[in-house]
Scaffold this motif. Structure first.
Motif, PDB file in Angstrom:
ATOM      1  N   LEU A 125      96.829  15.992 -14.567  1.00 53.95           N
ATOM      2  CA  LEU A 125      97.265  16.107 -13.175  1.00 53.95           C
ATOM      3  C   LEU A 125      98.352  15.093 -12.864  1.00 53.95           C
ATOM      4  N   MET A 126      99.329  15.509 -12.033  1.00 57.39           N
ATOM      5  CA  MET A 126     100.374  14.611 -11.537  1.00 57.39           C
ATOM      6  C   MET A 126     100.568  14.903 -10.053  1.00 57.39           C
ATOM      7  N   ARG A 127     100.229  13.954  -9.215  1.00 51.87           N
ATOM      8  CA  ARG A 127     100.381  14.126  -7.771  1.00 51.87           C
ATOM      9  C   ARG A 127     100.992  12.865  -7.177  1.00 51.87           C
ATOM     10  N   ARG A 128     101.785  13.033  -6.143  1.00 48.43           N
ATOM     11  CA  ARG A 128     102.376  11.867  -5.477  1.00 48.43           C
ATOM     12  C   ARG A 128     102.563  12.160  -4.001  1.00 48.43           C
ATOM     13  N   ASP A 129     102.609  11.100  -3.243  1.00 52.50           N
ATOM     14  CA  ASP A 129     102.911  11.176  -1.822  1.00 52.50           C
ATOM     15  C   ASP A 129     104.374  11.595  -1.681  1.00 52.50           C
ATOM     16  N   ARG A 130     104.608  12.647  -0.922  1.00 52.78           N
ATOM     17  CA  ARG A 130     105.977  13.147  -0.778  1.00 52.78           C
ATOM     18  C   ARG A 130     106.892  12.145  -0.063  1.00 52.78           C
ATOM     19  N   LEU A 131     106.305  11.190   0.639  1.00 49.31           N
ATOM     20  CA  LEU A 131     107.123  10.179   1.322  1.00 49.31           C
ATOM     21  C   LEU A 131     107.451   9.002   0.415  1.00 49.31           C
ATOM     22  N   ALA A 132     106.827   8.965  -0.773  1.00 50.38           N
ATOM     23  CA  ALA A 132     107.103   7.869  -1.702  1.00 50.38           C
ATOM     24  C   ALA A 132     108.457   8.073  -2.358  1.00 50.38           C
ATOM     25  N   ASP A 133     108.980   7.000  -2.951  1.00 48.91           N
ATOM     26  CA  ASP A 133     110.275   7.077  -3.623  1.00 48.91           C
ATOM     27  C   ASP A 133     110.211   8.037  -4.810  1.00 48.91           C
ATOM     28  N   PRO A 134     111.301   8.731  -5.103  1.00 47.65           N
ATOM     29  CA  PRO A 134     111.335   9.593  -6.289  1.00 47.65           C
ATOM     30  C   PRO A 134     111.112   8.765  -7.557  1.00 47.65           C
ATOM     31  N   GLY A 135     110.560   9.408  -8.566  1.00 45.01           N
ATOM     32  CA  GLY A 135     110.348   8.735  -9.841  1.00 45.01           C
ATOM     33  C   GLY A 135     108.939   8.222 -10.042  1.00 45.01           C
ATOM     34  N   MET A 136     108.005   8.569  -9.139  1.00 44.52           N
ATOM     35  CA  MET A 136     106.627   8.100  -9.288  1.00 44.52           C
ATOM     36  C   MET A 136     106.004   8.583 -10.595  1.00 44.52           C
ATOM     37  N   ASN A 137     106.285   9.836 -10.965  1.00 44.06           N
ATOM     38  CA  ASN A 137     105.683  10.383 -12.179  1.00 44.06           C
ATOM     39  C   ASN A 137     106.212   9.667 -13.426  1.00 44.06           C
ATOM     40  N   GLU A 138     107.511   9.422 -13.459  1.00 40.04           N
ATOM     41  CA  GLU A 138     108.080   8.689 -14.590  1.00 40.04           C
ATOM     42  C   GLU A 138     107.484   7.287 -14.683  1.00 40.04           C
ATOM     43  N   ARG A 184     114.059   0.211 -11.049  1.00 36.40           N
ATOM     44  CA  ARG A 184     114.423   0.337  -9.637  1.00 36.40           C
ATOM     45  C   ARG A 184     113.173   0.482  -8.771  1.00 36.40           C
ATOM     46  N   ILE A 185     112.219   1.280  -9.224  1.00 37.66           N
ATOM     47  CA  ILE A 185     110.995   1.496  -8.443  1.00 37.66           C
ATOM     48  C   ILE A 185     110.152   0.225  -8.402  1.00 37.66           C
ATOM     49  N   GLU A 186     110.098  -0.488  -9.522  1.00 40.13           N
ATOM     50  CA  GLU A 186     109.336  -1.742  -9.546  1.00 40.13           C
ATOM     51  C   GLU A 186     109.945  -2.758  -8.596  1.00 40.13           C
ATOM     52  N   ARG A 187     111.289  -2.801  -8.531  1.00 38.43           N
ATOM     53  CA  ARG A 187     111.944  -3.724  -7.599  1.00 38.43           C
ATOM     54  C   ARG A 187     111.672  -3.335  -6.143  1.00 38.43           C
ATOM     55  N   ALA A 188     111.363  -2.069  -5.909  1.00 42.05           N
ATOM     56  CA  ALA A 188     111.065  -1.616  -4.547  1.00 42.05           C
ATOM     57  C   ALA A 188     109.665  -2.022  -4.100  1.00 42.05           C
ATOM     58  N   GLY A 189     108.904  -2.661  -4.982  1.00 42.53           N
ATOM     59  CA  GLY A 189     107.604  -3.172  -4.585  1.00 42.53           C
ATOM     60  C   GLY A 189     106.407  -2.364  -5.054  1.00 42.53           C
ATOM     61  N   TYR A 190     106.612  -1.414  -5.952  1.00 41.53           N
ATOM     62  CA  TYR A 190     105.501  -0.604  -6.457  1.00 41.53           C
ATOM     63  C   TYR A 190     104.844  -1.308  -7.645  1.00 41.53           C
ATOM     64  N   GLU A 191     103.523  -1.181  -7.722  1.00 44.39           N
ATOM     65  CA  GLU A 191     102.792  -1.666  -8.882  1.00 44.39           C
ATOM     66  C   GLU A 191     101.884  -0.553  -9.401  1.00 44.39           C
ATOM     67  N   THR A 192     101.524  -0.651 -10.676  1.00 45.88           N
ATOM     68  CA  THR A 192     100.735   0.404 -11.306  1.00 45.88           C
ATOM     69  C   THR A 192      99.421  -0.154 -11.853  1.00 45.88           C
TER      70      THR A 192
END
Length: 604
Positions: free
Chosen positions: A460-473, A369-377
């Motif tokens: 460490l695990m940090r993410r932008d609070r405005l980003a979609d949930p599931g960034m850490n996974e 779902r996150i990948e379909r939203a346009g995120y890349e790693t």
């Protein structure tokens, strides 16, 4: 235990011979505290001198007259302050007590001509001198806040005790002063001025000199703590760090927490051969080691012995947080300490990891779902990032921290992008936006430290609070999938406190005690994310490696736990700096971060 670790030397076994070695300092400390309380009572309460305790009160330093009352009060407060140091075998506390008791004896003879008082003071002095070898502990690292804390506590105590002094003479008080008048009289008296309350006869002098003595003690003890010779907290030197890196290069595969020994706010002791080391930090009188000793397991006993020597020299409480089962066996065998299972570390074997199957369905669906939203790693070694990108990662990790202070100690490195840490991994999530933020398209960061040549340990695990949930996974999956290309075969994830209790307590057939314990852990999870961190780890189907806390006695566990919470950053006793000063300090210091995120940290 197998592995051919030699037995401890006789000296190492003499270091901890149980409570007997601490019985004398403890008894002397308690005796000083008791005498201090009686001294205060004799100096404050006029009727105390004519009660059934009259015989004891007469034998205490200073029981009659204005000056004697002030001297009794001063001696009592000082003995109370010294009692804790004597219990901890502190050399400075012993020296102060040795000076104070003869001074009290002289006061007995000069002011009251009391031979019995002199004998009592000398009787307490005898065991101090006889057991002087027991009081050899060196000073603790100096805290810049200790003088301020002493001022606050002594001022509060002086106000309370001063109110008692002002109020225990009702028969000699002129008029009916209000509480405000008495409090004003106390404040004036602490500074050596006359207040609004008047007394008959010499009582006015007695009250004034007693209050002045309290103010003098507050000023003197605060000044001493502020200007005493400094014993700074130890830091990892460049030479120590180089030696530790050499040991990790040869033996770092043994423990996933080994690289965290390179935190520069830790100190280190090496074995006599230099083939093993133990890193630690001192917090509130507790000497906290973390993880297993670094280096050759055959040399562990030597490093452990040096650690115990250092703890004994300063009268620190020794403790080890988050050691493995092997480490716990060595620590308990070599020192006589006890071990308690603290939780489990989640370790994923890369070869066995797959998103296929029913057990991984939730993670698989979230990632897609996150990948379909346009995120890349992107997963790279730190040395492969450009300076500009590395700086953006540092700034983002600092901004997304979520707390005023950095958290982490035993399972956190405390920095990102140091030139010496080029083997660390950084996994980042990116998404192009119409209005890029201050960190470009960066949305989340994971930082891993090396675990030998073929492992990685999450820091460490940090993410932008405005980003979609599931960034850490998303980033954990990306790191595990990229691991084979980077030569990584195993990845250590977060630490889950009391994982086995949570897992067993929710199963059918769990007993009432286990269910009650699990219920308490679930309740505490509202503040410490104990259950949510365990469930987050369990998503990736890891194997669980137990971790232990090693301690001297059950009575030390609350103190060790509180010190560990301070070290990890969950409890901050220091007064916070103003926000503009914190910003200036953060701008001047190298940005750092550790294994923390919305699910919690590795809270060993």
């Amino acid at each position: 235990m197998s592995g051919g670790v030699p037995r401890a030397s006789n000296r190492a076994r003499r270091i901890l011979r149980g409570p007997r070695a601490e019985a004398v300092p403890t008894l002397i400390g308690r005796a000083c505290a008791l005498v201090g309380l009686l001294d205060i009572a004799a100096g404050v309460f006029p009727r105390f001198r004519h009660s059934r305790m009259h015989a004891i009160a007469e034998a205490l330093p200073g029981s009659f007259g204005p000056f004697a009352a002030a001297l009794s009060l001063s001696a009592g407060v000082l003995l109370l302050l010294l009692a804790h140091g004597l219990k901890r075998r502190k050399r400075r506390a012993w020296r102060a007590a040795v000076v104070l008791l003869p001074a009290g004896a002289v006061a007995e003879f000069v002011y009251r001509h009391s031979v019995l008082g002199v004998l009592i003071s000398l009787a307490l002095l005898v065991p101090l001198l006889r057991h002087r070898a027991e009081f050899a502990a060196l000073p603790d690292p100096r805290s810049r806040w200790r003088a301020l804390a002493n001022f606050v506590l002594m001022s509060a105590g002086s106000l309370v005790l001063g109110l008692v002094i002002v109020s225990v003479h009702p028969d000699r008080t002129l008029g009916d002063p209000s509480l405000a008048d008495r409090l004003t009289h106390v404040v004036y008296g602490l500074f050596g001025f006359e207040g609004p309350v008047d007394y008959q006869g010499s009582t006015s002098w007695t009250v004034a000199i007693s209050l002045g003595a309290l103010g003098w003690l507050t000023a003197v003890t605060t000044s001493y703590l502020a200007f005493r010779p400094e014993h700074p907290a130890a830091r990892l030197t460049e030479e120590d760090e180089a030696r530790l890196r050499d040991l990790l290069h040869r033996h770092g595969r043994r423990d996933s927490l080994g690289h965290f020994a390179l935190r520069r706010d830790k100190a280190v002791v090496f074995s006599p051969s230099g083939k093993a080391a133990v890193t630690y930090r001192v917090v509130s009188g507790v000497m906290l080691a973390s993880g297993d000793p670094i280096g050759d397991v055959e040399a562990w006993p030597g490093a452990i012995e040096r650690f115990m020597d250092e703890a004994k020299a300063h009268s620190w409480t020794p403790a080890v947080m988050g050691c493995s089962e092997t480490g716990g066996e060595v620590w308990t065998r070599e020192t006589g300490l006890d071990a308690l299972e603290l939780g489990d570390e989640a370790v994923v074997d890369v070869a066995d990891f797959s998103l296929a199957g029913r057990a991984m369905r939730n993670v698989r669906q979230m990632v897609k779902r996150i990948e379909r939203a346009g995120y890349e790693t992107r997963v790279r070694r730190v040395r492969d990032l450009s300076d500009g990108e590395l700086e953006r990662v540092r700034l983002a990790a600092e901004a997304w921290r979520g707390t005023d202070n950095e958290r982490g100690f035993s399972m956190a490195l405390g920095r990102i992008g140091d030139p010496a840490d080029g083997d660390c991994l950084i996994a980042t999530a990116h998404k192009q936006d119409d209005t890029p933020g201050p960190y470009g398209d960066l949305k989340a960061v994971l930082h891993f430290v090396p675990w030998g040549e073929d492992g990685a340990s999450l820091d460490l695990m940090r993410r932008d609070r405005l980003a979609d949930p599931g960034m850490n996974e998303l980033l954990i999956v990306a790191a595990l999938q990229a691991a084979p290309k980077l030569g990584i075969t195993r990845v250590s994830l977060n630490f889950a406190m009391f994982r086995s209790a949570l897992a067993r307590g929710e199963k059918i057939g769990a007993g009432p005690v286990l269910r009650a314990w699990r219920g308490l852990l679930v309740f505490l999870s509202r503040w410490f994310q104990i259950e949510s961190l365990y469930k987050f780890n369990a998503k990736f189907q890891p194997r669980w490696e137990p971790r232990f806390v090693v301690y001297r006695a059950s009575a030390d566990l609350p103190r060790i736990g509180f010190a560990a919470m301070q070290a990890e950053g969950f409890v901050d006793l220091a007064l916070p700096l103003p926000r503009f000063l914190r910003r200036r300090r953060n701008a001047a210091a190298r940005p750092c971060a550790h294994r923390s995120h919305e699910h919690g940290v590795r809270p060993v």
